[in-house]
Design a protein around this motif. Structure first.
Motif, mmCIF file in Angstrom:
data_model
loop_
_atom_site.group_PDB
_atom_site.id
_atom_site.type_symbol
_atom_site.label_atom_id
_atom_site.label_comp_id
_atom_site.label_asym_id
_atom_site.label_seq_id
_atom_site.Cartn_x
_atom_site.Cartn_y
_atom_site.Cartn_z
ATOM 1 N N ALA A 1 0.842 -1.202 0.000
ATOM 2 C CA ALA A 1 0.000 0.000 0.000
ATOM 3 C C ALA A 1 0.881 1.257 0.000
ATOM 4 O O ALA A 1 0.605 2.225 -0.731
ATOM 5 N N SER A 2 1.970 1.233 0.773
ATOM 6 C CA SER A 2 2.885 2.381 0.760
ATOM 7 C C SER A 2 3.488 2.576 -0.622
ATOM 8 O O SER A 2 3.652 3.706 -1.086
ATOM 9 N N GLY A 3 3.830 1.474 -1.275
ATOM 10 C CA GLY A 3 4.402 1.558 -2.625
ATOM 11 C C GLY A 3 3.406 2.167 -3.606
ATOM 12 O O GLY A 3 3.777 2.972 -4.467
ATOM 13 N N ILE A 4 2.147 1.791 -3.462
ATOM 14 C CA ILE A 4 1.104 2.348 -4.350
ATOM 15 C C ILE A 4 0.957 3.847 -4.080
ATOM 16 O O ILE A 4 0.863 4.654 -5.007
ATOM 17 N N GLU A 5 0.975 4.212 -2.794
ATOM 18 C CA GLU A 5 0.870 5.641 -2.446
ATOM 19 C C GLU A 5 2.017 6.434 -3.041
ATOM 20 O O GLU A 5 1.824 7.520 -3.591
ATOM 21 N N LEU B 1 -13.208 -0.196 -8.905
ATOM 22 C CA LEU B 1 -11.983 -0.273 -9.695
ATOM 23 C C LEU B 1 -11.085 -1.350 -9.108
ATOM 24 O O LEU B 1 -10.838 -1.373 -7.906
ATOM 25 N N VAL B 2 -10.638 -2.261 -9.955
ATOM 26 C CA VAL B 2 -9.707 -3.294 -9.503
ATOM 27 C C VAL B 2 -8.442 -3.165 -10.344
ATOM 28 O O VAL B 2 -8.501 -3.187 -11.570
ATOM 29 N N SER B 3 -7.304 -3.036 -9.678
ATOM 30 C CA SER B 3 -6.024 -2.961 -10.387
ATOM 31 C C SER B 3 -5.256 -4.267 -10.152
ATOM 32 O O SER B 3 -5.079 -4.687 -9.012
ATOM 33 N N PHE B 4 -4.817 -4.893 -11.250
ATOM 34 C CA PHE B 4 -4.070 -6.151 -11.152
ATOM 35 C C PHE B 4 -2.579 -5.879 -11.334
ATOM 36 O O PHE B 4 -2.181 -5.167 -12.260
ATOM 37 N N GLN B 5 -1.771 -6.462 -10.477
ATOM 38 C CA GLN B 5 -0.319 -6.318 -10.592
ATOM 39 C C GLN B 5 0.303 -7.701 -10.405
ATOM 40 O O GLN B 5 -0.283 -8.582 -9.756
ATOM 41 N N SER B 6 1.477 -7.903 -10.966
ATOM 42 C CA SER B 6 2.115 -9.221 -10.972
ATOM 43 C C SER B 6 3.614 -9.068 -10.801
ATOM 44 O O SER B 6 4.196 -8.079 -11.247
ATOM 45 N N VAL B 7 4.257 -10.066 -10.179
ATOM 46 C CA VAL B 7 5.723 -10.051 -10.133
ATOM 47 C C VAL B 7 6.311 -10.707 -11.386
ATOM 48 O O VAL B 7 7.520 -10.748 -11.557
ATOM 49 N N SER B 8 5.445 -11.216 -12.257
ATOM 50 C CA SER B 8 5.929 -11.916 -13.449
ATOM 51 C C SER B 8 6.455 -10.961 -14.512
ATOM 52 O O SER B 8 7.199 -11.374 -15.388
ATOM 53 N N MET C 1 7.235 -3.674 -4.893
ATOM 54 C CA MET C 1 6.614 -2.376 -4.615
ATOM 55 C C MET C 1 7.444 -1.562 -3.619
ATOM 56 O O MET C 1 7.066 -0.439 -3.273
ATOM 57 N N SER C 2 8.569 -2.110 -3.195
ATOM 58 C CA SER C 2 9.408 -1.391 -2.236
ATOM 59 C C SER C 2 10.867 -1.814 -2.421
ATOM 60 O O SER C 2 11.474 -2.425 -1.547
ATOM 61 N N PRO C 3 11.446 -1.506 -3.580
ATOM 62 C CA PRO C 3 12.817 -1.943 -3.877
ATOM 63 C C PRO C 3 13.852 -1.140 -3.081
ATOM 64 O O PRO C 3 13.478 -0.207 -2.356
#
Lengths: 543, 543
Positions: free
Chosen positions: A187-191, A352-359, A408-410
């Protein structure tokens, strides 16, 4: 022999599909694709013959209870070309090469069919793997040798993550939405990405983006009267999932002439048509950056799309798994949530649904099956339903969950790993940009081929104006013309691409999807093999 | 506030369920369970009142498009009690304890609701975690420090596994069924276990057993006319999956009097009843060792079951995830495949799917989401359909795949890790056996409680003969009597169990499921808290 049986099965599937789609109000997902792509003309007589023959073929299994006649017809309808017929052929050729080196006019199979970077020798991001290894075997965290093997910040991060896991139990089922502390990080990464608040309770961690898409389709589709607006061309997960859940794919065409533009007037027309056929359209799926088309939406366009969903009462399903894959300086990724919030639409104004992937991204950790969806704008009652469906599968895999939090937090400036991390990231992304450009130029220079820019994602989707003679030959071979081309390309060069028919395309146009992922040093050879094949193909069929 | 909304949602769900089940020919999964368990009597007037009130509650979200009236009704029907209402209450209490220590008459929540060993401090098997860490970060394999940190055989095994992965790419999507080399290892493990051949092409690696069960349900269920025979009591994954796929759960009762025996006459009766109602029964699900019931089937009984499936043309869905959890010397696990093969039934004689998971056994690696199904006795055409469905999700997570191979091929005598591995395994299994016995004795000694032996798996499923006054109090509280008991137990002791209603039980009987997983040193305190609570409960309600 096995291929023979497979062909029979396909024929039966086609037959069953034809039967089913006639009763469907608009056409189900697969039949849309079929209508858009198929120019073959198998007569009922042929079908009858093959099916009789197949029945006798199957006689060995005649006493087993499951047959093509009593299997779930939704399963029969589902198609997934990214791992379809061409890939099966490729695997066969690869076995040939292994058993009889020199048996084909190439010495390796180049899998350009799927966005699977590490299968084409891309190396994992070191920091991510360090943290994963330490979380897998926390017993070594305190050992002195560990400091010689791992970066200081990976050790620190692993400790942080372990502290976020109740009882430090990396082998326990987590909360059904995923470990709370990791959701906080995401969530912090999205913010940080959007400049708008994100709530960890909105995050559902999943085994890649695919199960998340299925979960939403399951929620929205109750019968074939429920429709989902999907781009054509589209990533076939959408058509497959809609078919499996028994809904109706309502297509909207991306405009190839304007670089695969998404026109709201097209959305409006298709919605109107669907409604007139009694379809209850529930959601709009948008893939940005586009797959297979590679376009990156402009922010103004995204605003129109948000307005459209708001006005029409549609859930916006935003496939944003390529958010870190943008290759042109004039374009930038904006999440739909950021766009919606910047328009003043809050939590209760739009679903609203946002999809994210590590792929995807630059890391390409496909095998880790990590990802999440951010679910906003659903009432508490509906949220409980989503939570319940997530609970039935208990939780997504913890390594994937951890990786989603890392993505989301490198590492940040000042961290020990930062410089090497930044160099790995920059190396991959700049190489992908160069590969995209080289391949785009190569495709564009072929006779009868036009190719839009890959602004983002991992694919090019060139259009081939096939000569009539080639189309006729494909008809005779009972295959779609683009599949005919792809099969010939594979047999001649070992290059595996996916025919446009697997994604949908405007009737009478032919494409294929090719990833930009082969190793950079192999690109020149690929280009020359491709160019030579195409010239020969055109010479043979130019008419 | 949130709980209030949740209660409203539940009422609406019940309403919708009631409406749906009336049109169902035999009763769908959830309504079967409801019929079996519910003694509450909400009047239509109450329902109307609550639903009106809920509509106004939801007014904040009134402009969002998804509501309980238009969400997929199959999702509403689905229930999963293992993470249901009681667990939500437990999480609330846990937060209370964190924020206000001393606010309840206990100082920790003991989650006995779910088979999640590592959440209750069971430590992972060292060898498994060593191999996983090395496969996650293969760069360290050649470093000298690694030899100080990892056992020699874990390093060797990691090298072997990497060699089995095309391009050593642990971050790539694998073959849709899982990495071929790992499937080879698993097939060898099955052969060693059963003494009959196993084919790696029959193995589908999955993210735990749950997605595998869903995949088979998806294949078999086309409509509510398709039925699956399931034990009652059952693990609610089955009822949930059948509900989500829109099929019909055909219950067969296990016989509590004979230690949860599985009588073929009961199968025959239930099959006949279902057929007479127009249900096309497709498969028989058997859980062995049993969940929640803990019984281990005798081989002779298994033979009868195989005969029954063969005779009736049913797919045998064998949930064998507890195959390594057997605690009594007089019983032994036999796979259904071994039993069928030893009866002379070959590949083409019987359709049999065996589910296995890395979440259970002595290792309990729930968070890794690894597992597989071994699919035998399906024609090539149907196999292609299963493969296609697996392909849509690309592949299961690679760490889970690796772990599934390790579980089926652990260290052998002579390997460096063998002794410590064997000690860890023996330590866990013998402790589980002791815990099962202690808890069984404790339950059996309670007034009005009888408890069958946990021969295997991870649970006890004691029966409580509740006093009429307690049943009446539950009715007044609009909850099932066993849920009423479980809630009181939680509020008094912090012990979380799952009411029998979540699994199904004979009408008028009440049970709860309690895992045998709390740490051994905590068991005496648990027993005394439980005993004290039960005494007080009975004193209050004895009438």
């Amino acid at each position: 022999m096995r291929r023979f049986v497979a062909d029979k099965a396909k024929t039966l599937i086609n037959r069953s599909r034809t039967t089913c789609s006639s009763s469907s109000p608009i056409t189900t997902s697969t039949s849309v694709l079929q209508r858009l792509t198929s120019s073959s003309s198998q007569s009922p007589a042929v079908l009858r013959f093959l099916s009789t023959s197949s029945d006798s073929m199957a006689s060995d299994y005649s006493s087993t209870p499951v047959t093509l006649n009593n299997v779930n017809p939704k399963v029969l309808k589902c198609e997934y070309a990214v791992r379809g017929e061409i890939v099966n052929l490729a695997q066969k050729l690869q076995n040939d090469l292994k058993e009889n080196p020199g048996s084909h006019p190439f010495d390796e199979i180049l899998y350009c069919n799927i966005g699977n970077p590490q299968s084409l020798a891309q190396q994992p991001i070191t920091f991510f793997r360090e943290v994963l290894a330490l979380c897998d075997h926390p017993l070594i965290l305190d050992k002195s040798e560990t400091q010689g093997l791992f970066s200081a910040d990976s050790i620190e991060r692993a400790f942080q993550i372990l502290d976020q896991i109740p009882g430090r139990a990396t082998g326990a089922y987590s909360h059904s939405q995923g470990i709370k502390g990791l959701r906080d990080t995401i969530a912090s990464g999205i913010e940080a990405r959007d400049g708008f608040p994100a709530d960890p309770n909105d995050i559902f961690l999943t085994d890649g983006a695919s199960p998340a898409v299925h979960m939403m389709m399951q929620l929205l589709i109750g019968s074939e009267n429920d429709g989902i607006l999907c781009p054509i061309p589209q990533y076939p997960l959408y058509s497959a999932s809609i078919a499996l859940h028994g809904g109706t794919l309502v297509p909207y065409y991306l405009d190839e002439e304007t670089g695969w533009g998404l026109e709201v007037s097209e959305l409006e027309n298709q919605l109107k048509t669907a409604k007139s056929k009694g379809i209850n359209v529930r959601a709009l799926a948008v893939i940005n950056p586009g797959n297979p088309t590679g376009q990156v939406l402009a922010e103004a366009n995204q605003r129109e799309i948000v307005e459209f969903c708001k006005k029409e009462g549609l859930v916006l399903l935003a496939d944003e798994v390529y958010q870190e894959n943008v290759y042109v300086p004039e374009k930038q990724f904006h999440s739909f949530k950021k766009v919606a919030r910047s328009m003043g639409f809050g939590e209760k104004d739009i679903s609203l649904v946002s999809f994210q992937s590590v792929s995807k991204g630059f890391y390409g950790e496909c095998g880790k099956r990590g990802g999440y969806m951010e679910v906003t704008g659903f009432s508490p009652e509906i949220r409980e339903q989503i939570y319940k469906v997530a609970s039935v599968n208990l939780c997504s895999n913890i390594s994937g969950q951890i990786l989603a939090s890392l993505v989301m937090s490198p590492p940040k400036v000042g961290d020990e790993s930062y410089e090497s991390f930044a160099a790995e990231k920059e190396g991959i992304l700049s190489s992908l940009a160069r590969r995209a450009k080289t391949l785009e130029d190569a495709f564009s220079s072929l006779e009868g081929v036009t190719c839009n820019k890959a602004e983002g994602a991992m694919y090019l989707f060139p259009r081939i104006n096939l000569p009539d003679k080639a189309i006729k030959a494909a008809e005779e071979a009972k295959t779609a013309p683009d599949a005919f081309y792809a099969r010939r390309l594979l047999n001649a060069t070992g290059i595996v691409v996916v025919p446009g028919s697997g994604f949908g395309q405007r009737p009478g146009t032919w494409h294929f999807r090719c990833t930009i992922l082969p190793q950079e040093e192999k690109i020149p050879a690929i280009v020359s093999r491709l160019t030579e094949f195409h010239k020969q193909f055109m010479d043979e069929f130019r008419g």
